[in-house]
Enzyme design. Structure first.
Site, short mmCIF file in Angstrom:
data_model
loop_
_atom_site.label_atom_id
_atom_site.label_comp_id
_atom_site.label_asym_id
_atom_site.label_seq_id
_atom_site.Cartn_x
_atom_site.Cartn_y
_atom_site.Cartn_z
N HIS A 269 0.86 -1.19 0.00
CA HIS A 269 0.00 0.00 0.00
C HIS A 269 0.89 1.24 0.00
CE1 HIS A 269 -3.10 2.88 1.12
NE2 HIS A 269 -4.02 1.92 1.05
N ARG A 292 -7.04 10.20 -0.05
CA ARG A 292 -6.75 10.63 -1.42
C ARG A 292 -8.02 10.71 -2.24
NH1 ARG A 292 -3.59 6.40 -3.48
NH2 ARG A 292 -3.72 5.25 -1.52
#
Length: 476
Positions: A269, A292
């Site tokens: 990740h 995000r």
């Protein structure tokens, strides 16, 4: 636990108390089965309680209510594109086709009544299909609801004093047991403290999670991805590949021994928090992809963006690693006021943990970390605008005087796509592809569902979809 010799009276044994195991247990109970759930940890929940982005679904009632156009076909196409070149069309079809019903099962007031009314469009998705709750912690909201209901059922007694479900914690399963005639898996041996116990079952569901927390010399990571041993992980200490070892043990008859797939495929990740108080910690908090998805941006040490933030995880990770190798780190995650409003509870939690810092404006941020102010202001002004070099995204240009939330981030071992080979009916397969009678699996212990890269929001979905299928398959 005393059991009858009549197969229909035997319980089903579920190994693992994360979302996949809990889902399987509830599905079994809905079908009138008895359940024994074993978990090696002192508490249930596994990694599922930490999932922070949400759960995917295509064609859901939430999407329809919000006017979002989506389809199973589009979801399957996105998943396939992410999985290439290791895609498994049959498992992708099962995952995506059952996504809307999984959301409905969780949200239905007659089952769990979980709030999944918010939507995000995350990296690699062609539509907003990642569902979460207004509280900002979807993994906890979903998993805790199933935990609480299962615990309540475990405390109920029937007319004869019998219980429908038994939950045994601190129970480490050490062996799968084969029937005397070698035709099926018939139970397990497990340790509780110094005591070794054996229990017979109608079937066994393995839901033990992945292997992303085992960095030992004998780990699956060491064997298949030694290049990742230097990274940190977001996984709890329980994620050591136990279910894979149990099902592939050489002590099992060859016809009851499982095959594996994709053990080298590990998702790194892109955004694990670097804690300023303990930057070298091997276990790190995940900076949720929702940050995000809400419009957060990624900056190098000079205040420049280097990747579209809502690209697939593998793409963002590769870009970050290039920045780090070229000496342009650290990488910082920056959120403006609009983004923070969308994920306010996430940010408040991260600030309370010292993982994220708030600045009154760009000038304060620039002065504190040494980023050239002119470069930073240019980056903020172009984000999400017509001159954005990375194209349109979920955010909008930042004002120079708005408050910013900032964190240092780094790639971390997050999810293991490899694991046990299963059929679309969640039955564990031998290396030659034959189903193993009495043995099912769900969740991260399974391999082949996500191929080369898992889309955000599909881990919780995988747990629910295959947990329900596994629970329905035992004794069917």
């Amino acid at each position: 636990m005393t059991t009858s010799s009549t197969p229909s009276a035997l319980p089903t044994i579920v190994v693992g108390g994360g979302l996949a195991g809990l889902t399987a247990a509830h599905t079994l109970l809905e079908r009138g089965k008895r359940v024994v759930l074993l978990d090696k940890s002192p508490g249930l929940g596994g990694n599922s309680v930490k999932a922070s982005s949400g759960i995917n679904g295509a064609g859901t009632e939430t999407q329809k209510a919000l006017g979002v156009e989506d389809s199973v076909k589009a979801f399957a196409a996105d998943t396939t594109k992410s999985a290439v070149p290791h895609e498994n069309p049959a498992l992708i079809s099962v995952l995506t086709a059952n996504s809307a019903s999984a959301i409905s099962w969780l949200a239905d007031p007659n089952t769990f009544g979980i709030d999944l009314s918010l939507l995000s469009r995350l990296g690699g998705h062609s539509a907003a299909r990642t569902h979460r709750d207004k509280g900002g912690a979807p993994g906890w909201a979903i998993t805790s609801a199933l935990m609480k209901k299962l615990v309540a059922i475990s405390e109920e007694e029937g007319e004869r004093g019998e219980k429908r479900v038994a939950i045994v914690k601190n129970a480490r399963v050490v062996r799968l047991c084969a029937a005397d005639d070698g035709t099926r898996i018939s139970g397990v041996e497990y340790e509780v403290g110094t005591e070794l116990k054996t229990i017979e079952g109608e079937g066994v569901v393995l839901a033990t999670g992945g292997y992303g927390a085992d960095f030992s010399e004998t780990s699956y990571l060491a064997a298949h991805r030694p290049d990742l041993l230097s990274l940190s992980t977001t996984n709890g200490a329980h994620a050591t590949g136990d279910g894979i070892r149990l099902a592939t043990a050489q002590s099992l008859p060859a016809n009851l021994r499982a095959g594996t797939t994709d053990l080298s495929l590990v998702q790194v990740h892109p955004t694990g928090f670097v804690d300023p108080a303990n930057p070298d910690a091997k276990t790190k908090f995940l900076a949720a992809e929702a940050l995000r998805g809400a419009g957060g941006m990624l900056l190098d040490k000079d205040g420049k963006r280097f990747v579209k933030e809502v690209e697939r995880r593998d793409v963002v990770t590769a870009a970050m690693q290039t920045v780090q190798k070229e000496g342009r780190g650290p990488v910082r995650l920056v959120l403006g006021e609009k983004a923070v409003r969308e994920v306010a509870k996430h940010c408040a939690f991260y600030v309370s943990k010292g993982l994220m810092q708030r600045y009154d404006n760009a000038l304060d941020f620039s002065a504190d970390v040494g980023i050239p102010l002119a470069t930073l202001l240019t980056t903020l002004a172009s984000f999400g605008g017509a001159d954005d070099a990375f194209g349109p995204g979920p955010g909008a240009p930042y004002a120079p005087n708005e408050a910013l939330h900032v964190a240092i981030i780094t790639p971390v071992v997050h999810y293991t796509m490899g694991g046990l080979s299963i059929s679309p009916s969640a039955q564990i397969l031998t290396p030659s592809g034959d189903p193993i009678p009495g043995l099912f699996a769900a969740g991260e212990v399974v391999g082949g569902v996500h191929g080369g890269n898992r889309l955000a929001g599909s881990s919780l979905l995988e747990a629910v979809v295959f947990g329900r299928i596994a629970g329905a398959g035992v004794g069917a």
